[in-house]
Design an enzyme around this catalytic site. Structure first.
Site, PDB file in Angstrom:
ATOM      1  N   ARG A 125       0.832  -1.221   0.000  1.00 50.01           N
ATOM      2  CA  ARG A 125       0.000   0.000   0.000  1.00 50.01           C
ATOM      3  C   ARG A 125       0.865   1.269   0.000  1.00 50.01           C
ATOM      4  O   ARG A 125       0.541   2.258   0.654  1.00 50.01           O
ATOM      5  CB  ARG A 125      -0.945   0.038   1.212  1.00 50.01           C
ATOM      6  CG  ARG A 125      -1.897  -1.112   1.329  1.00 50.01           C
ATOM      7  CD  ARG A 125      -2.914  -1.112   0.191  1.00 50.01           C
ATOM      8  NE  ARG A 125      -3.969  -2.051   0.474  1.00 50.01           N
ATOM      9  CZ  ARG A 125      -3.932  -3.352   0.145  1.00 50.01           C
ATOM     10  NH1 ARG A 125      -2.890  -3.828  -0.494  1.00 50.01           N
ATOM     11  NH2 ARG A 125      -4.941  -4.140   0.441  1.00 50.01           N
TER      12      ARG A 125
ATOM     13  N   SER B  78     -10.687  -1.703   4.046  1.00 45.51           N
ATOM     14  CA  SER B  78      -9.847  -1.989   5.219  1.00 45.51           C
ATOM     15  C   SER B  78      -9.435  -0.678   5.861  1.00 45.51           C
ATOM     16  O   SER B  78      -8.841   0.168   5.202  1.00 45.51           O
ATOM     17  CB  SER B  78      -8.574  -2.718   4.811  1.00 45.51           C
ATOM     18  OG  SER B  78      -8.869  -3.939   4.222  1.00 45.51           O
TER      19      SER B  78
ATOM     20  N   GLU C 178      -4.841   2.367   7.362  1.00 48.20           N
ATOM     21  CA  GLU C 178      -4.565   2.321   5.930  1.00 48.20           C
ATOM     22  C   GLU C 178      -5.230   3.533   5.272  1.00 48.20           C
ATOM     23  O   GLU C 178      -4.734   4.101   4.308  1.00 48.20           O
ATOM     24  CB  GLU C 178      -5.132   1.028   5.324  1.00 48.20           C
ATOM     25  CG  GLU C 178      -4.641   0.796   3.918  1.00 48.20           C
ATOM     26  CD  GLU C 178      -5.569  -0.043   3.083  1.00 48.20           C
ATOM     27  OE1 GLU C 178      -6.028   0.479   2.050  1.00 48.20           O
ATOM     28  OE2 GLU C 178      -5.808  -1.196   3.437  1.00 48.20           O
TER      29      GLU C 178
HETATM   30  N1  EPU Z   1      -9.961 -12.905   9.764  1.00 47.72           N
HETATM   31  C1  EPU Z   1     -10.472 -13.080  11.022  1.00 47.72           C
HETATM   32  N2  EPU Z   1     -11.751 -12.670  11.249  1.00 47.72           N
HETATM   33  C2  EPU Z   1     -12.516 -12.134  10.280  1.00 47.72           C
HETATM   34  C3  EPU Z   1     -11.990 -11.945   8.985  1.00 47.72           C
HETATM   35  C4  EPU Z   1     -10.695 -12.337   8.751  1.00 47.72           C
HETATM   36  O1  EPU Z   1      -9.811 -13.597  11.912  1.00 47.72           O
HETATM   37  O2  EPU Z   1     -13.659 -11.813  10.564  1.00 47.72           O
HETATM   38  C5  EPU Z   1      -8.596 -13.393   9.507  1.00 47.72           C
HETATM   39  C6  EPU Z   1      -8.673 -14.735   8.801  1.00 47.72           C
HETATM   40  O3  EPU Z   1      -7.720 -15.575   9.366  1.00 47.72           O
HETATM   41  C7  EPU Z   1      -8.298 -14.432   7.382  1.00 47.72           C
HETATM   42  C8  EPU Z   1      -7.371 -13.257   7.576  1.00 47.72           C
HETATM   43  O4  EPU Z   1      -7.901 -12.522   8.663  1.00 47.72           O
HETATM   44  O5  EPU Z   1      -7.650 -15.500   6.774  1.00 47.72           O
HETATM   45  C9  EPU Z   1      -7.259 -12.396   6.347  1.00 47.72           C
HETATM   46  O6  EPU Z   1      -8.565 -11.965   5.984  1.00 47.72           O
HETATM   47  P1  EPU Z   1      -8.863 -11.505   4.470  1.00 47.72           P
HETATM   48  O7  EPU Z   1      -8.519 -12.597   3.541  1.00 47.72           O
HETATM   49  O8  EPU Z   1     -10.253 -10.983   4.432  1.00 47.72           O
HETATM   50  O9  EPU Z   1      -7.799 -10.376   4.191  1.00 47.72           O
HETATM   51  P2  EPU Z   1      -7.300  -9.129   5.046  1.00 47.72           P
HETATM   52  O10 EPU Z   1      -5.854  -9.311   5.300  1.00 47.72           O
HETATM   53  O11 EPU Z   1      -8.165  -8.889   6.224  1.00 47.72           O
HETATM   54  C10 EPU Z   1      -6.521  -7.827   2.925  1.00 47.72           C
HETATM   55  C11 EPU Z   1      -6.675  -6.458   2.360  1.00 47.72           C
HETATM   56  C12 EPU Z   1      -8.043  -6.301   1.696  1.00 47.72           C
HETATM   57  C13 EPU Z   1      -8.186  -7.351   0.617  1.00 47.72           C
HETATM   58  C14 EPU Z   1      -8.031  -8.733   1.280  1.00 47.72           C
HETATM   59  C15 EPU Z   1      -8.087  -9.861   0.292  1.00 47.72           C
HETATM   60  C16 EPU Z   1      -5.312  -5.046   3.799  1.00 47.72           C
HETATM   61  C17 EPU Z   1      -5.291  -4.006   4.868  1.00 47.72           C
HETATM   62  N3  EPU Z   1      -6.511  -5.481   3.428  1.00 47.72           N
HETATM   63  O12 EPU Z   1      -7.480  -7.943   3.979  1.00 47.72           O
HETATM   64  O13 EPU Z   1      -8.060  -5.028   1.061  1.00 47.72           O
HETATM   65  O14 EPU Z   1      -9.460  -7.286  -0.006  1.00 47.72           O
HETATM   66  O15 EPU Z   1      -6.727  -8.798   1.916  1.00 47.72           O
HETATM   67  O16 EPU Z   1      -6.894  -9.925  -0.398  1.00 47.72           O
HETATM   68  O17 EPU Z   1      -4.246  -5.433   3.320  1.00 47.72           O
HETATM   69  C18 EPU Z   1      -8.663  -2.755   1.318  1.00 47.72           C
HETATM   70  O18 EPU Z   1      -7.458  -2.520   1.217  1.00 47.72           O
HETATM   71  O19 EPU Z   1      -9.510  -1.855   1.481  1.00 47.72           O
HETATM   72  C19 EPU Z   1      -9.095  -4.150   1.305  1.00 47.72           C
HETATM   73  C20 EPU Z   1     -10.373  -4.510   1.495  1.00 47.72           C
END
Ligand code: EPU
Length: 363
Positions: A177, A255, A359
């Site tokens: 990012r 996010s 972010e």
């Molecule tokens: N998780 C939990 N509880 C929840 C949801 C998720 O514990 O309710 C844990 C799970 O273990 C899951 C992990 O968090 O495996 C990762 O969750 P997710 O795959 O949804 O990805 P994220 O790391 O939370 C990032 C990006 C998102 C992007 C997703 C998918 C950042 C800050 N966010 O989220 O980007 O859509 O990966 O690749 O890096 C954005 O930047 O606005 C955004 C939505």
């Protein structure tokens, strides 16, 4: 050039904050931008200057006293058609199709355009709100792919020299990012268009989470024999739909926090906490970030602190993805979001000793 005074930004930020700016300038072409700055017309406008895209990664913390610029440069055009050159001097990452996209083009319009033409590249980034110029600044990422993986060049207007400058991918210094446009080049360059390297022969990238199994299921349920960018796009849109609020219905900025990258010793403490709570077989989600660092999903940390589905006044924490703060009633005040942000960050710091960084850019 469209110039307005005391302009409402409510429809220009996806959080839906009811704030305004002293002046708003929308330009429709590079020529208009060059003419505007080289004739010195910017000198009469209120300061500071802020350039926005779709307003999908911004929290306005109050009325903005300066001038907000927005690009109306919208086009998608193939500059090297498929099949003419399969290889070029750029070496690895060279692609058969080069496409130039205006900075004001909706990012997802570009993703849809590629999918319709069978072009591989941005399909995993489908459904991300915002515009192409901001995507270049923010290095948007999702489901194992980042903007940096598909971009070849970023074309900018240099507000200091009033000329056009092209940054090659390597010069943009992309990180998580992050880019040169958020660091040393901040405030000087306005992205006018982006050139992408795409391919008809590339393949899907399915390593993230359960994207692979979701895509395999979709393929077996379809009448298709082989995977297409369009099928991957529809799977990604489905995953997003099930996890993230519909931007058309609930205000948010996606996010809210970055996923923290911490020294391994911090991760080991988190692991110890989780194993004592859930048993020795429990696996804390994490990614190796290299050099003794580990990236831990902020969503997991926030979830552990019990915030999912939390509501207070007009704001809350989205029930399916706790990384997303939402404007529940559409009437949230910036201060309510900031107060919730502080409470969440304090609870994660208290439980795990890990500081969360937003972010979302606070203006
Ligand atoms: N998780 C939990 N509880 C929840 C949801 C998720 O514990 O309710 C844990 C799970 O273990 C899951 C992990 O968090 O495996 C990762 O969750 P997710 O795959 O949804 O990805 P994220 O790391 O939370 C990032 C990006 C998102 C992007 C997703 C998918 C950042 C800050 N966010 O989220 O980007 O859509 O990966 O690749 O890096 C954005 O930047 O606005 C955004 C939505």
């Amino acid at each position: 050039m469209d110039i307005r005074e005391s302009y409402s930004l409510k429809k220009r930020n996806t959080f839906g904050m009811d704030v305004s700016c002293a002046c708003y300038v929308e330009y429709g072409s590079v020529e208009e931008l060059v003419e505007f700055f080289s004739s010195g017309r910017q000198h009469g406008l209120p300061l500071p200057f802020l350039h926005i895209g779709g307003g999908s990664n911004i929290l306005f913390t109050g009325d903005f006293p300066g001038t907000v610029f927005h690009s109306g440069i919208r086009f998608i055009s193939e500059i090297r058609p498929c099949g003419t050159t399969a290889h070029d001097a750029d070496g690895p990452g060279s692609a058969a199709v080069l496409v130039e996209v205006g900075a004001g083009t909706l990012w997802d319009d570009f993703c849809a355009w590629c999918a319709e033409r069978g072009l591989w590249g941005p399909e995993n980034l489908s459904g991300i709100p915002g515009e192409t110029g901001a995507a270049a600044v923010q290095n948007i990422g999702a489901y194992g792919v980042e903007f940096k993986d598909v971009v070849r060049e970023v074309r900018c207007f240099d507000a200091v020299t009033c000329s056009i400058k092209t940054f090659r991918q390597q010069e943009c210094k992309y990180g998580y990012r992050d880019s040169i446009f958020k660091q040393s080049a901040k405030g000087r360059y306005i992205v006018t268009s982006v050139v992408f390297g795409l391919s008809t022969e590339g393949g899907p990238r399915l390593e993230y989470g359960h994207v692979k199994s979701a895509v395999e299921n979709a393929l077996s349920e379809s009448s298709q024999e082989t995977l297409t960018p369009s099928l991957v796009r529809s799977v990604i849109l489905g995953i997003r739909d099930s996890k993230l609020p519909d931007p058309g219905k609930t205000g948010s900025a996606g996010s809210f926090f970055k996923n923290p990258v911490v020294p391994k010793i911090f991760y080991e403490k988190v692991e110890h906490y989780a194993k004592s709570k859930y048993g020795q077989d429990y696996e804390v989600p994490h990614f190796d970030a290299g050099s003794g660092f580990v990236k831990i999903p902020a969503a997991w940390l926030i979830d552990q602190c019990g915030w999912k589905g939390y509501r207070e006044g007009n704001v809350g924490v989205y029930e399916k993805q706790p990384l997303v703060l939402v404007n529940l009633t559409g009437k949230a005040l910036p201060g309510e979001i900031v107060a919730l942000e502080k409470k969440i960050a304090a609870s994660v710091l208290n439980l795990f000793g890990i500081g969360l960084e937003p972010e979302v850019e606070h203006i």
